[in-house]
Write a protein that holds these residues in place. Sequence first.
Motif, mmCIF file in Angstrom:
data_model
loop_
_atom_site.group_PDB
_atom_site.id
_atom_site.type_symbol
_atom_site.label_atom_id
_atom_site.label_comp_id
_atom_site.label_asym_id
_atom_site.label_seq_id
_atom_site.Cartn_x
_atom_site.Cartn_y
_atom_site.Cartn_z
ATOM 1 N N PRO A 5 74.360 -31.542 97.895
ATOM 2 C CA PRO A 5 75.421 -30.677 98.410
ATOM 3 C C PRO A 5 75.251 -29.262 97.889
ATOM 4 O O PRO A 5 74.755 -29.055 96.779
ATOM 5 C CB PRO A 5 76.695 -31.326 97.858
ATOM 6 N N PRO A 6 75.648 -28.254 98.658
ATOM 7 C CA PRO A 6 75.607 -26.870 98.177
ATOM 8 C C PRO A 6 76.424 -26.726 96.894
ATOM 9 O O PRO A 6 77.407 -27.426 96.688
ATOM 10 C CB PRO A 6 76.221 -26.078 99.327
ATOM 11 N N VAL A 7 75.998 -25.819 96.038
ATOM 12 C CA VAL A 7 76.649 -25.604 94.745
ATOM 13 C C VAL A 7 77.717 -24.525 94.884
ATOM 14 O O VAL A 7 77.511 -23.508 95.564
ATOM 15 C CB VAL A 7 75.602 -25.181 93.693
ATOM 16 N N LEU A 114 72.712 -31.111 103.768
ATOM 17 C CA LEU A 114 73.922 -30.711 103.055
ATOM 18 C C LEU A 114 74.486 -31.818 102.162
ATOM 19 O O LEU A 114 75.565 -31.671 101.594
ATOM 20 C CB LEU A 114 74.986 -30.248 104.049
ATOM 21 N N GLY A 115 73.753 -32.940 102.036
ATOM 22 C CA GLY A 115 74.170 -34.002 101.132
ATOM 23 C C GLY A 115 75.461 -34.671 101.531
ATOM 24 O O GLY A 115 76.303 -34.969 100.696
ATOM 25 N N MET A 116 75.606 -34.952 102.848
ATOM 26 C CA MET A 116 76.882 -35.452 103.353
ATOM 27 C C MET A 116 76.854 -36.929 103.727
ATOM 28 O O MET A 116 77.722 -37.392 104.457
ATOM 29 C CB MET A 116 77.316 -34.629 104.565
ATOM 30 N N LEU A 117 75.858 -37.697 103.267
ATOM 31 C CA LEU A 117 75.782 -39.102 103.638
ATOM 32 C C LEU A 117 76.587 -39.984 102.679
ATOM 33 O O LEU A 117 76.638 -39.727 101.480
ATOM 34 C CB LEU A 117 74.333 -39.573 103.665
ATOM 35 N N LEU A 127 72.239 -47.490 109.216
ATOM 36 C CA LEU A 127 71.983 -46.202 108.572
ATOM 37 C C LEU A 127 73.250 -45.704 107.873
ATOM 38 O O LEU A 127 74.362 -45.935 108.366
ATOM 39 C CB LEU A 127 71.527 -45.175 109.605
ATOM 40 N N PRO A 128 73.108 -45.007 106.747
ATOM 41 C CA PRO A 128 74.289 -44.448 106.077
ATOM 42 C C PRO A 128 75.043 -43.501 106.997
ATOM 43 O O PRO A 128 74.442 -42.670 107.687
ATOM 44 C CB PRO A 128 73.693 -43.696 104.880
ATOM 45 N N MET A 129 76.365 -43.639 107.005
ATOM 46 C CA MET A 129 77.188 -42.764 107.838
ATOM 47 C C MET A 129 77.429 -41.438 107.122
ATOM 48 O O MET A 129 77.320 -41.349 105.897
ATOM 49 C CB MET A 129 78.518 -43.445 108.158
ATOM 50 N N THR A 130 77.757 -40.426 107.904
ATOM 51 C CA THR A 130 78.097 -39.132 107.322
ATOM 52 C C THR A 130 79.482 -39.211 106.679
ATOM 53 O O THR A 130 80.431 -39.696 107.290
ATOM 54 C CB THR A 130 78.106 -38.043 108.410
#
Length: 226
Positions: A5-7, A114-117, A127-130
Amino acid sequence: MSGSPPVLGSVFPDFEVDTTKGPIKFHEYIEGSWAILFSHPADYTPVCTTELGTVAKYADQFAERGVKLAALSCDDVESHKGWIKDILASQQIEGDDLPYPIIADNNRELAVKLGMLDPAEKDAAGLPMTARAVFVINPEKKLALSLLYPATTGRNFDEILRVVDSLQLTANQKVATPANWTAGKDCMVVPSISDEEATTRFPKGFNKVDVPSGKGYIRLTPDPRA
């Protein structure tokens, strides 16, 4: 594999995408404004439908605060456009479109970047969902706040409006906002300024809270914008 994820305080990544309102370059779209990007696991899902409808109902309140909105869901534009009809009908919203774009991310490129999983929630293909991410971005295009909800929990957009009020206030004033603060309530003078500076900076004055330690670190002042 999920990205990171963004910092907080970093420049939010730029990207070019297709949306329900045509192609956009994200940094151009949000230029000079506060912005919120919020993600969704998939089209035609029940919780997301209520969320997108709620944001449409709150669109004027976000606009009053100078906030541009964009949603993201892991399907293509044509799927989004079909889903919008369901959103409008089920959430009793007038018109034939939402007042903000829905980004197409059918290959999950942005969700990964964006590290949203959400690894705990899987779709029909395994598959992993958002996850339900919320990114609040300031006019300098820097990440001001992030929230990450699991796919099973809908967001509280009253809270998101509240944190936008706090972020916008504290970006320009030497105050912080206490727990459960809402616009118009007392704020806290930040520890980095002296009593003398606070007296000059806050013409409405401030009060120190008496505590057993005797340390006068809790200083309350009226909302400077009230």
